[in-house]
Design an enzyme around this catalytic site. Structure first.
Site, PDB file in Angstrom:
ATOM      1  N   ARG A 227       0.844  -1.188   0.000  1.00 44.69           N
ATOM      2  CA  ARG A 227       0.000   0.000   0.000  1.00 44.69           C
ATOM      3  C   ARG A 227       0.883   1.243   0.000  1.00 44.69           C
ATOM      4  O   ARG A 227       1.936   1.271   0.628  1.00 44.69           O
ATOM      5  CB  ARG A 227      -0.929   0.021   1.229  1.00 44.69           C
ATOM      6  CG  ARG A 227      -2.098  -0.944   1.140  1.00 44.69           C
ATOM      7  CD  ARG A 227      -3.106  -0.510   0.077  1.00 44.69           C
ATOM      8  NE  ARG A 227      -4.293  -1.357   0.021  1.00 44.69           N
ATOM      9  CZ  ARG A 227      -4.446  -2.374  -0.796  1.00 44.69           C
ATOM     10  NH1 ARG A 227      -3.468  -2.711  -1.627  1.00 44.69           N
ATOM     11  NH2 ARG A 227      -5.579  -3.066  -0.807  1.00 44.69           N
ATOM     12  N   HIS A 275      -0.480   0.467  -9.920  1.00 44.23           N
ATOM     13  CA  HIS A 275      -1.223  -0.438  -9.039  1.00 44.23           C
ATOM     14  C   HIS A 275      -1.764  -1.651  -9.806  1.00 44.23           C
ATOM     15  O   HIS A 275      -2.958  -1.963  -9.762  1.00 44.23           O
ATOM     16  CB  HIS A 275      -2.373   0.303  -8.354  1.00 44.23           C
ATOM     17  CG  HIS A 275      -2.809  -0.347  -7.066  1.00 44.23           C
ATOM     18  ND1 HIS A 275      -3.308   0.363  -6.006  1.00 44.23           N
ATOM     19  CD2 HIS A 275      -2.827  -1.655  -6.662  1.00 44.23           C
ATOM     20  CE1 HIS A 275      -3.612  -0.460  -5.011  1.00 44.23           C
ATOM     21  NE2 HIS A 275      -3.330  -1.696  -5.391  1.00 44.23           N
TER      22      HIS A 275
END
EC number: 1.1.1.79
Length: 312
Positions: A227, A275
């Site tokens: 993250r 991502h």
């Protein structure tokens, strides 16, 4: 058996059809605003509060490996889901293989000095460089869950010294295990490539900061696959500018999409992807969810349940 489905971008019709094929005795429908009809299970990603509030569900499945977003929403809206209702995340469903591909390719990229050769190419310089040895290229994995185990397994085949750091001791063959804050320094001191696969919890936010980076060997590399909030981006850039870090590969960011004004875009030692390291693969997800629902209906033990207190 009634199942409701919600995802803001997935093809709901495909999922409904695939789930009904995998679970012939189930009736599956896409949830829409105003649908208060009973349901036994819910499959969700970023669900509205009203979708789950007040429902007597047997379980909720989050359509991804990360559950930080829904846990944050549950903390803000405790009425959204009763604490007794189990919450499941997708344990692997093809994500493990994707993480293996990403991690191995990047470690080999740095090990073979392809980043250095690209820089030389940009200068039109023909210059063979000294090789690194595997012994000096220790790889440390922060986060030893399902995906961390997969990444360690794949790197082991390439002969790199491996270590992991986690909340509890691991007994992985060929991998040194370090536990807790008291062993973090020892873990970092010999880690040439740091791979982050930690869950997003209040204890891990901002963990990759100047204090942590200073404990790595000079010329280390950072690969963030977890993250964006784990990394203090200003501290990372400072470590790159000082030479403490030789390079960073980032798949996740504190703000996504990454703002155009971010210096990460232009830093010569930063590579990035948007991502995509491990995305939900529908067929594998359907298989996991249908299998788990079948086990739950039979009262059999299952895996993948989220510990809300721990945050993963």
């Amino acid at each position: 058996m009634e199942i409701i489905f919600y995802h803001p971008t997935f093809n709901a019709a495909w999922w409904v059809n695939a789930l009904e094929k995998a679970l012939p005795h189930a009736r599956v429908r896409e949830w829409k605003v105003g649908d208060n009809n009973p349901a036994d299970y819910a499959l969700v990603w970023q669900p509205p509060v009203e979708m789950l509030a007040g429902r007597r569900l047997k379980a909720v499945f989050v359509l991804g490996a990360g559950v930080d977003a829904i846990l944050s929403k549950l903390n803000a809206h405790p009425e959204m889901l009763d604490a007794s209702i189990p919450l499941f995340r997708l344990e692997d469903t093809g994500m493990g293989l994707q993480m293996q591909e990403y991690a191995v390719s990047q470690v080999l990229h740095w090990f073979r000095r392809f980043d250095d050769y690209q820089a030389l190419k940009n200068q039109a310089l023909w210059k063979p460089l000294p090789e690194y040895t595997r012994e000096e290229f220790s790889v440390g994995i922060m986060g030893a869950g399902v995906l961390g185990a997969k990444v360690a397994e794949s790197l082991q085949a390439w002969g790199f010294p491996l270590r992991c750091w986690s909340r509890s001791r691991k007994s992985w063959p060929g991998v040194e295990s370090y536990v807790g804050r008291e062993e973090l320094r020892a873990f970092l001191n010999q880690t040439r490539v740091l791979i982050n696969l930690l869950p997003n919890t209040t204890q891990t936010v901002g963990i990759i900061n100047s204090e942590l980076l200073d404990q790595l060997p000079d010329g280390a590399y950072v690969l963030n696959l977890a993250r964006g909030v784990h990394v203090q981006e200003a501290d990372l850039l400072a470590a790159l500018d000082s030479g403490k870090l030789k390079g960073a590969m980032l798949d996740v960011f504190s703000q996504e999409p990454l703002p155009q004004e971010s210096p990460l875009w232009r830093h010569p030692r930063v590579a990035m992807t948007p991502h995509i390291a491990a995305v939900t693969r529908p067929a594998e997800a359907i298989d996991y969810i249908s299998r788990t629902i079948t086990q739950l209906e039979k009262g059999e033990p299952v895996t993948g349940q989220v510990d809300r207190a721990r945050g993963y």
